[in-house]
Design a protein around this motif. Structure first.
Motif, short mmCIF file in Angstrom:
data_model
loop_
_atom_site.label_atom_id
_atom_site.label_comp_id
_atom_site.label_asym_id
_atom_site.label_seq_id
_atom_site.Cartn_x
_atom_site.Cartn_y
_atom_site.Cartn_z
N PHE A 79 0.83 -1.19 0.00
CA PHE A 79 0.00 0.00 0.00
C PHE A 79 0.86 1.25 0.00
CE2 PHE A 79 -2.97 -3.13 1.15
CZ PHE A 79 -4.22 -2.64 0.83
N SER A 80 0.42 2.25 -0.74
CA SER A 80 1.00 3.59 -0.69
C SER A 80 2.50 3.59 -0.90
CB SER A 80 0.68 4.26 0.65
OG SER A 80 -0.69 4.46 0.76
N THR A 81 2.95 2.98 -1.98
CA THR A 81 4.36 3.06 -2.31
C THR A 81 4.70 4.50 -2.67
OG1 THR A 81 4.32 0.82 -3.15
CG2 THR A 81 6.15 2.19 -3.83
N ALA B 246 2.85 -0.45 3.66
CA ALA B 246 2.22 -1.47 4.49
C ALA B 246 2.00 -2.71 3.63
CB ALA B 246 0.89 -0.96 5.03
N THR B 247 2.21 -3.88 4.22
CA THR B 247 2.06 -5.12 3.46
C THR B 247 1.75 -6.27 4.40
OG1 THR B 247 3.12 -6.52 1.79
CG2 THR B 247 4.51 -5.72 3.57
N ILE B 248 1.29 -7.38 3.83
CA ILE B 248 1.10 -8.63 4.57
C ILE B 248 1.93 -9.70 3.88
CG2 ILE B 248 -0.51 -10.45 5.22
CD1 ILE B 248 -2.66 -8.42 5.58
N ILE B 249 2.76 -10.41 4.66
CA ILE B 249 3.61 -11.46 4.13
C ILE B 249 3.37 -12.72 4.95
CG2 ILE B 249 5.97 -12.16 3.59
CD1 ILE B 249 6.71 -9.18 3.74
N ASN B 250 2.91 -13.77 4.29
CA ASN B 250 2.60 -15.03 4.99
C ASN B 250 1.70 -14.80 6.20
OD1 ASN B 250 4.12 -16.53 3.20
ND2 ASN B 250 5.99 -16.39 4.43
N GLY B 251 0.73 -13.92 6.04
CA GLY B 251 -0.24 -13.67 7.10
C GLY B 251 0.22 -12.72 8.18
N VAL B 252 1.45 -12.20 8.08
CA VAL B 252 1.98 -11.27 9.08
C VAL B 252 1.99 -9.86 8.51
CG1 VAL B 252 3.96 -10.69 10.54
CG2 VAL B 252 3.42 -13.09 10.07
N GLU C 3 0.86 4.89 6.60
CA GLU C 3 1.00 3.45 6.38
C GLU C 3 0.46 2.65 7.56
OE1 GLU C 3 1.69 2.50 3.46
OE2 GLU C 3 2.13 4.56 2.89
N ILE C 4 0.69 3.13 8.77
CA ILE C 4 0.12 2.46 9.95
C ILE C 4 -1.40 2.48 9.86
CG2 ILE C 4 -0.17 2.68 12.45
CD1 ILE C 4 2.75 3.61 12.56
N GLY C 5 -1.94 3.59 9.37
CA GLY C 5 -3.39 3.70 9.20
C GLY C 5 -3.96 2.61 8.32
N HIS C 6 -3.23 2.21 7.27
CA HIS C 6 -3.71 1.13 6.41
C HIS C 6 -3.92 -0.16 7.20
CE1 HIS C 6 -3.80 2.97 2.52
NE2 HIS C 6 -2.53 3.31 2.52
N HIS C 7 -2.99 -0.48 8.10
CA HIS C 7 -3.15 -1.70 8.90
C HIS C 7 -4.29 -1.55 9.90
CE1 HIS C 7 -0.01 -4.11 7.31
NE2 HIS C 7 1.01 -3.42 7.81
N GLY D 12 -7.67 -1.89 8.44
CA GLY D 12 -7.97 -3.17 7.81
C GLY D 12 -7.81 -3.20 6.31
N HIS D 13 -7.11 -2.22 5.74
CA HIS D 13 -6.98 -2.15 4.28
C HIS D 13 -6.14 -3.27 3.70
CE1 HIS D 13 -7.75 2.48 4.55
NE2 HIS D 13 -8.84 1.76 4.74
N THR D 14 -5.22 -3.80 4.48
CA THR D 14 -4.31 -4.81 3.95
C THR D 14 -4.89 -6.22 4.03
OG1 THR D 14 -3.25 -4.86 6.13
CG2 THR D 14 -2.22 -3.50 4.43
N SER D 15 -6.10 -6.35 4.55
CA SER D 15 -6.66 -7.68 4.79
C SER D 15 -7.48 -8.22 3.63
CB SER D 15 -7.54 -7.65 6.05
OG SER D 15 -6.82 -7.24 7.17
N ASP D 16 -7.93 -7.34 2.72
CA ASP D 16 -8.85 -7.81 1.69
C ASP D 16 -8.15 -8.26 0.41
OD1 ASP D 16 -8.06 -5.45 0.52
OD2 ASP D 16 -10.02 -4.46 0.67
N GLY D 17 -6.82 -8.07 0.32
CA GLY D 17 -6.09 -8.52 -0.85
C GLY D 17 -6.38 -7.73 -2.12
N MET D 18 -6.99 -6.55 -1.98
CA MET D 18 -7.39 -5.77 -3.15
C MET D 18 -6.40 -4.66 -3.50
SD MET D 18 -10.14 -7.26 -4.05
CE MET D 18 -10.83 -6.10 -5.21
#
Length: 365
Positions: free
Chosen positions: A28-30, A88-94, A124-128, A131-137
């Motif tokens: 998110f937000s590169t 912000a990102t999710i890697i292997n569920g983390v 970027e913390i706001g994205h987590h 819940g923005h990083t949870s939908d995979g969109m």
């Protein structure tokens, strides 16, 4: 308020934390100067590093300002060198906040304030948190505006002015939006909305201002001659501390440049800061046997700024050269010249892969 990211340079070596980068993660937000786009790949496909203590304190302050400093974080913060980014990102569920310390230093240098880097981290913390990083969109304009609102709210509660909350977007983003990010005017308006919402909940007794009104000048009795300022001579040589083996301050007798830092055998050795005769910073980083050697940042007299590797007093290795006009070259250097493959990013956001031999541009081999 001293929340600068730039102190990471003085904190020494990073500790290896992860050995693999998962496939197919959403970012998110590169952030890039002038434009924003999603990127994949890079050095962190192989490894990442633990965040430095200073960045951890910044994150803790951001969470406390949002009323979330009471429990365990739902994300980890990691340093990823030479990615020229913060996201912000999710890697292997983390969940992760990944940032490049050199990039955030360039943000500060470009905007002349540490609030820009703080607002980016808050975004970027706001994205987590939202819940923005949870939908995979991936990134979408509505998500970016929600994170902008959160960032404005946080910067207010940390003591920043509205101008300081908006400066990263105002200076670093282009006017137009795209499929993933809204236009600059919408982002500025949303940051202001978040900042003013926080101000309605937590009004200040004294409003913060980035441009305070100076006090009136004292009256001068007419026709009374002004006293001449006393003549002073600049002290030179070792003016404080131990300039043999320890920490000391030394002013060069010929150039009047000042060095503050570590010494070994009467030479700058270790971490130090060198200043021009006019007091402006010239170099901050590592020294060896009296010369720039290791990692550091060099402020050139023409307005360019280089951050990266040095060897025996010369730019040598990998680094980022930020030009005074806003362009950047990120890549390899040899003996003070661009040499090898790199990436050139124009101030407007356009990027291209380039190849240099002894500072002359060539076709990639």
């Amino acid at each position: 308020m001293n929340l600068l990211f730039r102190t990471g340079l003085a904190l020494g070596l990073w500790t290896l934390a992860l050995s693999a980068w998962a496939q197919g993660e959403e970012r998110f937000s590169t952030w890039t100067f002038g434009a924003q786009k999603t990127q994949r790949g890079g050095p962190c496909d192989v490894y990442m590093f633990k965040s430095n203590d200073h960045a951890e304190k910044v994150v803790d302050n951001i969470l406390r300002s949002a009323g979330m400093g009471f429990g365990k974080r739902n994300f980890q913060v990691v340093e990823c060198p030479r990615t020229d980014n913060c996201y912000a990102t999710i890697i292997n569920g983390v969940r992760y906040i990944v940032y490049d310390n050199s990039f955030l230093k360039l943000v500060e240098d470009r905007t002349h304030t540490d609030w820009a880097a703080i607002s980016i981290m808050a975004h970027e913390i706001g994205h987590h948190i939202l819940g923005h990083t949870s939908d995979g969109m991936g990134s979408r304009p509505d998500k970016e505006l929600q994170a902008d609102y959160f960032s404005g709210f946080v910067v207010h509660n940390l003591g920043g002015s509205l101008e300081e909350a908006q400066i990263a977007i105002r200076v670093l983003q282009g006017e137009e939006g795209d499929a993933s990010h809204p236009p600059r005017r919408d982002r500025l308006a949303t940051i202001e909305k978040g900042w003013r919402e926080a101000d309605s909940f937590y009004p200040r007794l004294v409003k913060n201002s980035s441009s305070p009104t100076p006090p009136p000048a004292p009256e001068i009795v007419k026709n009374e001659p002004k006293p001449e300022p006393p003549k002073t001579e600049t002290r030179t040589g070792c003016i404080d501390g131990n300039c043999d083996d320890g920490e000391g301050v030394y002013i060069n007798r010929k150039t009047l440049e000042r060095y503050e830092g570590e010494w070994q055998e009467s030479r700058p050795h270790g971490f130090g800061i060198q200043f021009y005769a006019n007091g402006k910073k010239k170099y901050e980083g590592e020294f060896a046997n009296g010369k720039f050697d290791g990692n550091g940042t060099l402020w050139l007299s023409n307005g360019n700024i280089y951050t990266g590797d040095f060897k025996t007093g010369t730019v040598h290795g990998k680094g980022v050269l930020l030009y005074a006009n806003g362009d950047r070259y990120m890549g390899e250097f040899r003996n003070g010249q661009r040499h090898g493959q790199g990436k050139y990013v124009y101030a407007g956001g356009r990027q291209e892969v380039v190849y240099y031999v002894n500072d002359a541009r060539r076709k990639a081999e």
